[in-house]
Design a protein around this motif. Structure first.
Motif, PDB file in Angstrom:
ATOM      1  N   LEU A   1      20.793  21.755  74.718  1.00 31.97           N
ATOM      2  CA  LEU A   1      21.821  21.843  73.680  1.00 31.97           C
ATOM      3  C   LEU A   1      23.072  22.585  74.154  1.00 31.97           C
ATOM      4  O   LEU A   1      24.196  22.087  73.964  1.00 31.97           O
ATOM      5  CB  LEU A   1      21.246  22.483  72.422  1.00 31.97           C
ATOM      6  N   PRO A   2      22.973  23.769  74.767  1.00 33.71           N
ATOM      7  CA  PRO A   2      24.201  24.426  75.267  1.00 33.71           C
ATOM      8  C   PRO A   2      24.959  23.579  76.286  1.00 33.71           C
ATOM      9  O   PRO A   2      26.194  23.534  76.257  1.00 33.71           O
ATOM     10  CB  PRO A   2      23.663  25.722  75.902  1.00 33.71           C
ATOM     11  N   LEU A   3      24.228  22.909  77.198  1.00 37.65           N
ATOM     12  CA  LEU A   3      24.903  22.045  78.161  1.00 37.65           C
ATOM     13  C   LEU A   3      25.629  20.906  77.457  1.00 37.65           C
ATOM     14  O   LEU A   3      26.764  20.559  77.811  1.00 37.65           O
ATOM     15  CB  LEU A   3      23.887  21.474  79.157  1.00 37.65           C
TER      16      LEU A   3
ATOM     17  N   ASN B   1      22.710  14.265  72.539  1.00 35.84           N
ATOM     18  CA  ASN B   1      23.377  15.456  72.012  1.00 35.84           C
ATOM     19  C   ASN B   1      24.883  15.421  72.249  1.00 35.84           C
ATOM     20  O   ASN B   1      25.670  15.838  71.386  1.00 35.84           O
ATOM     21  CB  ASN B   1      22.792  16.718  72.644  1.00 35.84           C
ATOM     22  N   VAL B   2      25.289  14.937  73.429  1.00 34.72           N
ATOM     23  CA  VAL B   2      26.722  14.875  73.748  1.00 34.72           C
ATOM     24  C   VAL B   2      27.445  13.959  72.778  1.00 34.72           C
ATOM     25  O   VAL B   2      28.551  14.273  72.302  1.00 34.72           O
ATOM     26  CB  VAL B   2      26.932  14.410  75.203  1.00 34.72           C
ATOM     27  N   VAL B   3      26.852  12.821  72.449  1.00 31.15           N
ATOM     28  CA  VAL B   3      27.488  11.885  71.516  1.00 31.15           C
ATOM     29  C   VAL B   3      27.646  12.518  70.136  1.00 31.15           C
ATOM     30  O   VAL B   3      28.718  12.436  69.511  1.00 31.15           O
ATOM     31  CB  VAL B   3      26.677  10.578  71.436  1.00 31.15           C
TER      32      VAL B   3
ATOM     33  N   VAL C   1      22.984  23.142  64.052  1.00 31.29           N
ATOM     34  CA  VAL C   1      21.741  23.452  63.335  1.00 31.29           C
ATOM     35  C   VAL C   1      20.835  22.224  63.292  1.00 31.29           C
ATOM     36  O   VAL C   1      19.618  22.321  63.498  1.00 31.29           O
ATOM     37  CB  VAL C   1      22.050  23.948  61.905  1.00 31.29           C
ATOM     38  N   THR C   2      21.418  21.063  63.038  1.00 32.75           N
ATOM     39  CA  THR C   2      20.625  19.830  63.008  1.00 32.75           C
ATOM     40  C   THR C   2      19.938  19.589  64.342  1.00 32.75           C
ATOM     41  O   THR C   2      18.750  19.238  64.401  1.00 32.75           O
ATOM     42  CB  THR C   2      21.526  18.628  62.666  1.00 32.75           C
ATOM     43  N   LEU C   3      20.651  19.775  65.441  1.00 32.84           N
ATOM     44  CA  LEU C   3      20.078  19.557  66.770  1.00 32.84           C
ATOM     45  C   LEU C   3      19.020  20.612  67.109  1.00 32.84           C
ATOM     46  O   LEU C   3      18.037  20.312  67.792  1.00 32.84           O
ATOM     47  CB  LEU C   3      21.185  19.558  67.823  1.00 32.84           C
ATOM     48  N   ILE C   4      19.207  21.832  66.615  1.00 36.40           N
ATOM     49  CA  ILE C   4      18.183  22.865  66.818  1.00 36.40           C
ATOM     50  C   ILE C   4      16.904  22.487  66.087  1.00 36.40           C
ATOM     51  O   ILE C   4      15.792  22.620  66.623  1.00 36.40           O
ATOM     52  CB  ILE C   4      18.696  24.242  66.350  1.00 36.40           C
ATOM     53  N   ILE C   5      17.045  22.000  64.856  1.00 39.26           N
ATOM     54  CA  ILE C   5      15.871  21.594  64.082  1.00 39.26           C
ATOM     55  C   ILE C   5      15.162  20.427  64.766  1.00 39.26           C
ATOM     56  O   ILE C   5      13.929  20.381  64.828  1.00 39.26           O
ATOM     57  CB  ILE C   5      16.280  21.213  62.642  1.00 39.26           C
ATOM     58  N   LEU C   6      15.927  19.485  65.304  1.00 37.93           N
ATOM     59  CA  LEU C   6      15.320  18.379  66.050  1.00 37.93           C
ATOM     60  C   LEU C   6      14.576  18.896  67.280  1.00 37.93           C
ATOM     61  O   LEU C   6      13.507  18.385  67.637  1.00 37.93           O
ATOM     62  CB  LEU C   6      16.392  17.369  66.463  1.00 37.93           C
TER      63      LEU C   6
END
Length: 324
Positions: A113-115, A200-202, A243-248
Protein backbone atom coordinates in the motif's frame (compact mmCIF):
# COMPACT_ATOMS: atom_id res chain seq x y z
CA UNK A 1 -68.36 21.32 -5.83
CA UNK A 2 -67.14 19.25 -2.90
CA UNK A 3 -67.88 16.11 -4.87
CA UNK A 4 -65.73 17.28 -7.83
CA UNK A 5 -62.82 18.10 -5.49
CA UNK A 6 -63.08 14.65 -3.92
CA UNK A 7 -63.08 12.98 -7.34
CA UNK A 8 -59.99 14.93 -8.45
CA UNK A 9 -58.22 14.10 -5.21
CA UNK A 10 -58.95 10.39 -5.67
CA UNK A 11 -57.68 10.48 -9.26
CA UNK A 12 -54.51 12.28 -8.21
CA UNK A 13 -53.98 9.79 -5.37
CA UNK A 14 -54.58 6.90 -7.78
CA UNK A 15 -51.94 8.24 -10.22
CA UNK A 16 -49.42 8.67 -7.40
CA UNK A 17 -50.13 5.17 -6.12
CA UNK A 18 -49.69 3.64 -9.58
CA UNK A 19 -46.44 5.57 -10.06
CA UNK A 20 -45.11 4.33 -6.72
CA UNK A 21 -46.13 0.77 -7.55
CA UNK A 22 -44.18 0.97 -10.80
CA UNK A 23 -41.16 2.30 -8.94
CA UNK A 24 -41.42 -0.46 -6.35
CA UNK A 25 -41.78 -3.07 -9.09
CA UNK A 26 -38.72 -1.71 -10.91
CA UNK A 27 -36.61 -1.73 -7.73
CA UNK A 28 -37.90 -5.22 -6.89
CA UNK A 29 -36.82 -6.59 -10.27
CA UNK A 30 -33.36 -5.04 -9.86
CA UNK A 31 -33.00 -6.54 -6.38
CA UNK A 32 -34.31 -9.97 -7.37
CA UNK A 33 -31.03 -11.32 -8.75
CA UNK A 34 -28.70 -10.18 -5.91
CA UNK A 35 -31.19 -11.38 -3.29
CA UNK A 36 -31.48 -14.80 -4.95
CA UNK A 37 -27.72 -14.98 -5.28
CA UNK A 38 -27.30 -14.14 -1.60
CA UNK A 39 -29.85 -16.73 -0.51
CA UNK A 40 -28.70 -19.55 -2.80
CA UNK A 41 -24.93 -19.14 -3.00
CA UNK A 42 -24.13 -17.50 0.33
CA UNK A 43 -26.80 -18.30 2.91
CA UNK A 44 -27.25 -21.93 1.87
CA UNK A 45 -23.53 -22.69 1.86
CA UNK A 46 -22.79 -20.88 5.11
CA UNK A 47 -25.76 -22.31 6.99
CA UNK A 48 -24.49 -25.75 6.01
CA UNK A 49 -20.99 -24.80 7.20
CA UNK A 50 -22.37 -23.60 10.54
CA UNK A 51 -24.07 -26.94 11.09
CA UNK A 52 -20.98 -28.92 10.05
CA UNK A 53 -18.85 -27.03 12.58
CA UNK A 54 -20.83 -28.55 15.46
CA UNK A 55 -21.18 -32.05 14.05
CA UNK A 56 -19.15 -35.20 13.53
CA UNK A 57 -19.61 -37.82 10.81
CA UNK A 58 -18.37 -41.42 11.13
CA UNK A 59 -17.23 -43.70 8.30
CA UNK A 60 -20.81 -44.87 7.71
CA UNK A 61 -22.11 -41.34 7.28
CA UNK A 62 -23.88 -41.11 10.61
CA UNK A 63 -24.08 -37.50 11.84
CA UNK A 64 -23.56 -36.76 15.53
CA UNK A 65 -23.78 -33.43 17.31
CA UNK A 66 -20.56 -32.88 19.31
CA UNK A 67 -20.85 -29.25 20.39
CA UNK A 68 -17.53 -27.37 20.42
CA UNK A 69 -15.22 -30.39 20.05
CA UNK A 70 -14.20 -29.42 16.50
CA UNK A 71 -13.15 -25.98 17.72
CA UNK A 72 -11.06 -27.56 20.48
CA UNK A 73 -9.32 -29.70 17.85
CA UNK A 74 -8.54 -26.64 15.74
CA UNK A 75 -7.03 -24.75 18.68
CA UNK A 76 -5.06 -27.78 19.80
CA UNK A 77 -3.60 -28.21 16.31
CA UNK A 78 -2.50 -24.58 16.23
CA UNK A 79 -0.85 -24.39 19.63
CA UNK A 80 0.03 -28.01 20.50
CA UNK A 81 0.51 -29.84 17.23
CA UNK A 82 3.36 -32.35 17.28
CA UNK A 83 3.99 -31.90 13.55
CA UNK A 84 7.08 -29.71 13.30
CA UNK A 85 9.50 -29.54 10.40
CA UNK A 86 9.98 -25.76 10.60
CA UNK A 87 13.40 -25.95 12.23
CA UNK A 88 12.13 -23.93 15.22
CA UNK A 89 11.31 -25.96 18.33
CA UNK A 90 8.46 -23.79 19.57
CA UNK A 91 6.85 -23.22 16.15
CA UNK A 92 4.81 -26.11 14.73
CA UNK A 93 3.47 -26.36 11.17
CA UNK A 94 -0.03 -25.16 12.05
CA UNK A 95 1.34 -22.09 13.85
CA UNK A 96 3.35 -21.26 10.73
CA UNK A 97 0.15 -21.35 8.69
CA UNK A 98 -1.39 -18.77 11.02
CA UNK A 99 1.72 -16.57 10.88
CA UNK A 100 1.84 -16.83 7.08
CA UNK A 101 -1.75 -15.61 6.82
CA UNK A 102 -1.05 -12.67 9.11
CA UNK A 103 2.06 -11.96 7.06
CA UNK A 104 0.02 -11.46 3.88
CA UNK A 105 -2.07 -8.83 5.60
CA UNK A 106 1.05 -7.15 6.94
CA UNK A 107 2.88 -6.89 3.60
CA UNK A 108 -0.27 -5.64 1.89
CA UNK A 109 -0.79 -2.85 4.42
CA UNK A 110 2.79 -1.89 5.31
CA UNK A 111 4.67 -2.53 2.04
CA UNK A 112 2.37 -2.82 -0.98
CA UNK A 113 0.00 0.00 0.00
CA UNK A 114 2.69 2.64 0.79
CA UNK A 115 4.51 1.81 -2.45
CA UNK A 116 1.25 2.12 -4.37
CA UNK A 117 0.57 5.50 -2.78
CA UNK A 118 4.01 6.80 -3.76
CA UNK A 119 3.74 5.54 -7.34
CA UNK A 120 0.22 6.96 -7.73
CA UNK A 121 1.31 10.31 -6.30
CA UNK A 122 4.21 10.75 -8.71
CA UNK A 123 2.17 9.50 -11.67
CA UNK A 124 -0.14 12.48 -11.06
CA UNK A 125 2.78 14.92 -11.36
CA UNK A 126 2.57 15.18 -15.18
CA UNK A 127 5.12 12.41 -15.44
CA UNK A 128 6.03 11.49 -19.06
CA UNK A 129 4.01 8.53 -20.41
CA UNK A 130 2.21 8.28 -17.06
CA UNK A 131 -0.72 6.43 -18.65
CA UNK A 132 1.64 3.83 -20.08
CA UNK A 133 3.00 3.19 -16.58
CA UNK A 134 -0.55 2.84 -15.24
CA UNK A 135 -1.26 0.15 -17.82
CA UNK A 136 2.01 -1.62 -16.93
CA UNK A 137 1.14 -1.54 -13.25
CA UNK A 138 -2.37 -2.84 -13.89
CA UNK A 139 -1.40 -5.66 -16.29
CA UNK A 140 -1.00 -8.30 -13.52
CA UNK A 141 -4.63 -7.73 -12.55
CA UNK A 142 -6.06 -8.54 -15.98
CA UNK A 143 -3.91 -11.59 -16.72
CA UNK A 144 -5.25 -14.91 -15.33
CA UNK A 145 -3.48 -15.80 -12.11
CA UNK A 146 -2.24 -19.17 -13.42
CA UNK A 147 -0.48 -17.49 -16.35
CA UNK A 148 0.81 -14.76 -14.07
CA UNK A 149 2.35 -17.29 -11.67
CA UNK A 150 4.06 -19.02 -14.60
CA UNK A 151 5.45 -15.68 -15.79
CA UNK A 152 6.70 -14.91 -12.29
CA UNK A 153 8.42 -18.28 -11.90
CA UNK A 154 9.98 -18.40 -15.38
CA UNK A 155 12.99 -16.17 -14.55
CA UNK A 156 14.15 -18.88 -12.11
CA UNK A 157 13.77 -21.76 -14.56
CA UNK A 158 17.08 -23.60 -14.97
CA UNK A 159 16.67 -23.92 -18.74
CA UNK A 160 15.85 -20.40 -19.87
CA UNK A 161 15.43 -18.23 -16.77
CA UNK A 162 17.49 -15.05 -17.06
CA UNK A 163 17.47 -14.50 -13.29
CA UNK A 164 18.68 -18.05 -12.80
CA UNK A 165 21.62 -17.48 -15.09
CA UNK A 166 22.46 -14.08 -13.55
CA UNK A 167 22.49 -15.43 -10.01
CA UNK A 168 24.37 -18.53 -11.07
CA UNK A 169 27.08 -16.29 -12.53
CA UNK A 170 27.23 -14.55 -9.14
CA UNK A 171 28.12 -17.82 -7.45
CA UNK A 172 24.74 -19.04 -6.19
CA UNK A 173 24.15 -22.73 -6.77
CA UNK A 174 21.33 -23.81 -9.06
CA UNK A 175 19.67 -25.83 -6.32
CA UNK A 176 19.45 -22.80 -4.06
CA UNK A 177 17.95 -20.65 -6.78
CA UNK A 178 15.47 -23.01 -8.34
CA UNK A 179 14.54 -25.37 -5.49
CA UNK A 180 14.52 -23.09 -2.46
CA UNK A 181 13.35 -19.76 -3.78
CA UNK A 182 10.10 -20.81 -5.48
CA UNK A 183 9.10 -22.84 -2.41
CA UNK A 184 9.88 -20.16 0.16
CA UNK A 185 7.48 -17.79 1.88
CA UNK A 186 9.63 -14.83 0.85
CA UNK A 187 9.07 -15.71 -2.80
CA UNK A 188 5.30 -15.66 -2.24
CA UNK A 189 5.55 -12.31 -0.45
CA UNK A 190 7.49 -10.83 -3.37
CA UNK A 191 4.87 -12.10 -5.80
CA UNK A 192 1.99 -10.61 -3.78
CA UNK A 193 3.72 -7.22 -3.60
CA UNK A 194 4.43 -7.26 -7.34
CA UNK A 195 0.97 -8.43 -8.37
CA UNK A 196 -0.90 -6.25 -5.89
CA UNK A 197 0.71 -2.94 -6.79
CA UNK A 198 -1.30 -2.38 -9.97
CA UNK A 199 -4.75 -2.65 -8.40
CA UNK A 200 -3.82 -0.27 -5.60
CA UNK A 201 -2.10 2.18 -7.96
CA UNK A 202 -5.21 2.44 -10.14
CA UNK A 203 -7.49 3.09 -7.16
CA UNK A 204 -5.09 5.56 -5.58
CA UNK A 205 -4.56 7.36 -8.90
CA UNK A 206 -8.31 7.84 -9.25
CA UNK A 207 -8.57 9.20 -5.71
CA UNK A 208 -5.57 11.54 -6.09
CA UNK A 209 -6.78 12.69 -9.50
CA UNK A 210 -9.98 14.03 -7.90
CA UNK A 211 -8.04 16.44 -5.68
CA UNK A 212 -8.42 19.97 -7.11
CA UNK A 213 -5.19 21.23 -8.70
CA UNK A 214 -5.71 24.57 -6.96
CA UNK A 215 -4.89 22.96 -3.61
CA UNK A 216 -1.46 21.84 -4.83
CA UNK A 217 -0.84 25.18 -6.53
CA UNK A 218 -1.66 27.03 -3.32
CA UNK A 219 0.63 24.73 -1.32
CA UNK A 220 3.43 25.29 -3.84
CA UNK A 221 3.07 29.06 -3.47
CA UNK A 222 3.47 28.58 0.27
CA UNK A 223 6.74 26.73 -0.33
CA UNK A 224 5.50 23.16 0.17
CA UNK A 225 7.72 20.44 -1.31
CA UNK A 226 6.87 16.91 -2.40
CA UNK A 227 7.11 15.50 1.13
CA UNK A 228 4.78 18.15 2.55
CA UNK A 229 2.33 17.71 -0.31
CA UNK A 230 2.29 13.96 0.12
CA UNK A 231 1.92 13.75 3.89
CA UNK A 232 -0.02 16.94 4.65
CA UNK A 233 -2.32 17.17 1.62
CA UNK A 234 -2.55 13.96 -0.40
CA UNK A 235 -2.88 11.41 2.39
CA UNK A 236 -5.57 13.30 4.37
CA UNK A 237 -7.62 13.98 1.22
CA UNK A 238 -7.57 10.38 -0.03
CA UNK A 239 -7.82 8.81 3.42
CA UNK A 240 -11.19 7.05 2.74
CA UNK A 241 -9.57 5.19 -0.18
CA UNK A 242 -6.58 4.30 1.99
CA UNK A 243 -8.89 2.94 4.69
CA UNK A 244 -10.69 0.81 2.10
CA UNK A 245 -7.40 -0.68 0.89
CA UNK A 246 -6.29 -1.34 4.48
CA UNK A 247 -9.52 -3.21 5.15
CA UNK A 248 -9.01 -5.24 1.97
CA UNK A 249 -5.50 -6.04 3.21
CA UNK A 250 -6.91 -7.26 6.52
CA UNK A 251 -9.40 -9.51 4.74
CA UNK A 252 -6.50 -11.11 2.82
CA UNK A 253 -5.53 -12.78 6.08
CA UNK A 254 -8.50 -15.16 5.76
CA UNK A 255 -9.05 -15.23 2.00
CA UNK A 256 -5.70 -15.49 0.22
CA UNK A 257 -4.75 -19.01 -0.83
CA UNK A 258 -4.48 -19.40 -4.61
CA UNK A 259 -1.22 -17.47 -5.03
CA UNK A 260 0.87 -19.56 -2.59
CA UNK A 261 -0.99 -22.69 -3.70
CA UNK A 262 0.16 -22.23 -7.30
CA UNK A 263 3.58 -20.76 -6.54
CA UNK A 264 4.78 -23.40 -4.07
CA UNK A 265 3.20 -26.64 -5.26
CA UNK A 266 0.16 -26.68 -2.97
CA UNK A 267 1.76 -25.00 0.01
CA UNK A 268 4.97 -27.01 0.25
CA UNK A 269 7.84 -25.72 2.37
CA UNK A 270 5.61 -24.31 5.13
CA UNK A 271 4.01 -21.72 2.85
CA UNK A 272 0.39 -22.66 3.57
CA UNK A 273 -2.32 -20.27 4.77
CA UNK A 274 -5.58 -20.60 6.69
CA UNK A 275 -7.65 -20.32 3.51
CA UNK A 276 -5.41 -22.82 1.68
CA UNK A 277 -5.74 -25.35 4.49
CA UNK A 278 -9.52 -25.02 4.45
CA UNK A 279 -9.49 -25.37 0.67
CA UNK A 280 -7.38 -28.54 0.69
CA UNK A 281 -9.47 -30.07 3.48
CA UNK A 282 -12.73 -29.48 1.63
CA UNK A 283 -11.18 -30.70 -1.63
CA UNK A 284 -10.11 -33.97 0.01
CA UNK A 285 -13.66 -35.44 -0.17
CA UNK A 286 -13.13 -36.62 3.40
CA UNK A 287 -16.32 -35.97 5.37
CA UNK A 288 -14.42 -35.81 8.66
CA UNK A 289 -12.23 -33.03 7.25
CA UNK A 290 -15.33 -31.01 6.29
CA UNK A 291 -16.29 -30.63 9.95
CA UNK A 292 -12.86 -29.44 11.01
CA UNK A 293 -12.64 -27.06 8.05
CA UNK A 294 -16.07 -25.60 8.89
CA UNK A 295 -15.07 -25.11 12.53
CA UNK A 296 -11.80 -23.51 11.46
CA UNK A 297 -13.52 -21.08 9.11
CA UNK A 298 -16.13 -20.12 11.68
CA UNK A 299 -13.60 -19.72 14.48
CA UNK A 300 -11.27 -17.43 12.54
CA UNK A 301 -14.21 -15.43 11.15
CA UNK A 302 -15.59 -14.82 14.65
CA UNK A 303 -12.15 -13.72 15.87
CA UNK A 304 -11.09 -11.67 12.85
CA UNK A 305 -14.35 -9.91 11.85
CA UNK A 306 -14.49 -7.70 15.02
CA UNK A 307 -10.83 -6.78 14.49
CA UNK A 308 -11.54 -5.66 10.93
CA UNK A 309 -14.62 -3.69 11.98
CA UNK A 310 -12.76 -2.05 14.86
CA UNK A 311 -9.86 -1.12 12.57
CA UNK A 312 -12.27 0.42 10.08
CA UNK A 313 -14.02 2.41 12.81
CA UNK A 314 -10.79 3.75 14.30
CA UNK A 315 -9.12 4.51 10.98
CA UNK A 316 -12.17 6.34 9.61
CA UNK A 317 -11.91 8.81 12.49
CA UNK A 318 -8.29 9.71 11.70
CA UNK A 319 -9.25 12.40 9.16
CA UNK A 320 -12.64 13.97 8.58
CA UNK A 321 -14.35 13.19 5.29
CA UNK A 322 -13.75 15.57 2.41
CA UNK A 323 -16.05 16.12 -0.57
CA UNK A 324 -14.67 17.67 -3.75
Amino acid sequence: MASAVAINTRRRYSRITKSKLKDYAFVGVLLLYPVLQFVVTWSFVNVGSLLLAFQSVDTWGNVTSIGFDNFAIVLKNIFKSAINDTGVSWLNNRSVILLNSLGYGAITIFISLPLSMLFAYFLQKDMPIANVFRVIFFLPNIIPIVALVMAFNMPLDSSYGYLYKIMQSMGFSGGYIYDKWPSSQMWVYLYCIWAGLGYNVVLMSGAIGRIPKEIYESAKLDGAGYMTEFFRITIPLVWPTIVTLIILGLTNVLTLYLQPYLLTNEGSGNTGTIAMEIFTETASFNQAKYNEAAAKGLLFSVVWAPIVLLARSRLSKKFSGVDF
